[in-house]
Design an enzyme around this catalytic site. Structure first.
Site, mmCIF file in Angstrom:
data_model
loop_
_atom_site.group_PDB
_atom_site.id
_atom_site.type_symbol
_atom_site.label_atom_id
_atom_site.label_comp_id
_atom_site.label_asym_id
_atom_site.label_seq_id
_atom_site.Cartn_x
_atom_site.Cartn_y
_atom_site.Cartn_z
ATOM 1 C CE1 TYR A 29 -3.237 -2.838 0.327
ATOM 2 C CE2 TYR A 29 -3.480 -2.379 2.663
ATOM 3 C CZ TYR A 29 -3.826 -3.103 1.555
ATOM 4 O OH TYR A 29 -4.760 -4.108 1.667
ATOM 5 N N PRO B 24 -27.130 -0.720 -8.506
ATOM 6 C CG PRO B 24 -27.257 0.820 -10.262
ATOM 7 C CD PRO B 24 -26.805 -0.582 -9.933
ATOM 8 C CG LEU B 25 -32.768 -3.630 -7.108
ATOM 9 C CD1 LEU B 25 -33.934 -2.671 -6.884
ATOM 10 C CD2 LEU B 25 -33.203 -4.810 -7.979
ATOM 11 C CG PHE C 291 -13.545 -4.537 -1.688
ATOM 12 C CD1 PHE C 291 -12.857 -3.379 -1.388
ATOM 13 C CD2 PHE C 291 -13.004 -5.403 -2.613
ATOM 14 C CE1 PHE C 291 -11.636 -3.093 -2.004
ATOM 15 C CE2 PHE C 291 -11.787 -5.131 -3.235
ATOM 16 C CZ PHE C 291 -11.101 -3.961 -2.922
ATOM 17 N N PRO C 292 -16.696 -4.111 2.150
ATOM 18 C CG PRO C 292 -16.783 -2.833 4.083
ATOM 19 C CD PRO C 292 -15.825 -3.424 3.111
ATOM 20 C CG LEU C 293 -20.787 -0.265 1.747
ATOM 21 C CD1 LEU C 293 -20.914 1.237 1.966
ATOM 22 C CD2 LEU C 293 -22.181 -0.877 1.648
ATOM 23 N N GLY C 294 -18.499 -3.147 -1.628
ATOM 24 C CA GLY C 294 -17.982 -3.260 -2.988
ATOM 25 C C GLY C 294 -18.890 -4.056 -3.906
ATOM 26 N N GLY C 295 -19.093 -3.557 -5.134
ATOM 27 C CA GLY C 295 -19.797 -4.307 -6.164
ATOM 28 C C GLY C 295 -21.300 -4.334 -6.042
ATOM 29 C CG PHE C 296 -23.730 -3.073 -2.780
ATOM 30 C CD1 PHE C 296 -24.884 -3.202 -2.030
ATOM 31 C CD2 PHE C 296 -22.549 -3.563 -2.254
ATOM 32 C CE1 PHE C 296 -24.861 -3.795 -0.778
ATOM 33 C CE2 PHE C 296 -22.510 -4.160 -1.009
ATOM 34 C CZ PHE C 296 -23.671 -4.286 -0.268
#
Length: 292
Positions: free
Chosen positions: A63, A220-221, A213-218
């Site tokens: 990183y 729109p729906l 990635f707890p919010l990755g790849g969502f």
């Protein structure tokens, strides 16, 4: 009891940590490359996490490269006795910021020594070997040769524990034939639940699972459903997503990352958010929703 202690604790090998931890990746510059825009702010975020009771920090010397580990050392050294720092190796950065495999015995050994130097420690608490058979997700292929290098470095006393990242169940089984595997780190969240069975099998063996990635790849729906639940609960979508993970299984450890002290406080507050059963059932429908 501090706020994050409400989420409980779990063991990584013989090291016990609060289930709500912190991921340092976002402390580097854009694209996880180069220095942060505001070094003092990055230092302040790390110290705020420590002051809030975080004792599990996830990082890597690729990183930046080197940036986040140097920030951790500057902010937190001397480290508290209960702090567990988990790093990962098997990749390096190109001059253009690209992510490249670094899997030779020499590269793996150099990576461990780089982590030791930049973190300012004589032994690393946990080193995760990141499988590079798939760049954006797990893919089959042997990891035995590389893991044997880490096992040798562990015998030398440079590594306390070994974990795996971006791996399949078959690779975990292969790894456990070579050395003790104390944690598994893969992508998993409300929308991406391929590892449901793996999480349960690891829980049965007392091995923590660390989702990234707890919010990755969502889609729109899916995001809309999550946002609606969050609004109803008076919480942020991230808080709901993290709370769902905490309630999903007791062996899940969280490492949400941010470079903002305000966002850090919001994320850590998810430790005290209790989701009613009907809300969990509603959230469980997200993974099945169309990505159209």
């Amino acid at each position: 009891m501090t706020m994050i202690e409400q989420a409980g604790t779990f063991a990584i090998g013989d090291l016990t940590v609060n289930r709500m931890g912190y991921g340092a990746m976002q402390l580097a510059g854009p694209g996880v490359f180069g220095p942060p825009k505001d070094r003092d702010s990055a230092i302040a975020v790390l110290r705020a996490a420590r002051d809030a009771g975080v004792n599990h920090i996830d990082t890597s010397d690729f990183y930046g490269p080197h940036i986040t580990n140097q920030l951790i050392k500057e902010a937190l050294l001397p480290y508290s006795d209960d702090l567990v720092i988990v790093t990962k190796i098997a990749a390096k950065r190109g001059d253009d910021g690209s992510w490249l495999p670094a899997l030779s015995p020499e590269e793996l050994t150099t990576a461990v020594h780089d982590n030791l130097r930049n973190l300012g420690v004589e032994a690393i608490d946990v080193v995760n070997f990141r499988s590079m058979h798939g760049l954006h997700g797990p893919a089959e292929g042997s990891i035995g040769e590389s893991l044997s290098v880490l096992a040798n470095l562990q015998k030398q006393g440079l590594i306390r524990h070994i974990g795996l990242s971006n791996v399949t169940p078959a690779q975990i089984a292969e790894g456990r034939e070579i050395c003790d595997i104390v944690c598994v780190q893969n992508q998993y969240n409300l929308a991406h639940r391929d590892d449901d069975g793996l999480i349960d099998s690891l829980a049965a063996d007392g091995i923590p699972y660390v989702p990234f990635f707890p919010l990755g790849g969502f889609s729109p729906l899916q995001s809309e459903t999550l946002s609606n639940v969050a609004t109803r609960l008076g919480a942020t979508p991230m808080q709901v997503a993290l709370a769902w993970l905490l309630q999903r299984s007791p062996n899940i450890l969280l490492i949400p990352g941010t470079s903002s002290r305000d966002h850090l406080a919001q994320n850590l507050a998810a430790a005290k958010l209790n989701l009613p059963a009907d809300t969990v059932a509603e959230l469980d429908t997200i993974a099945a929703q169309s990505e159209g």
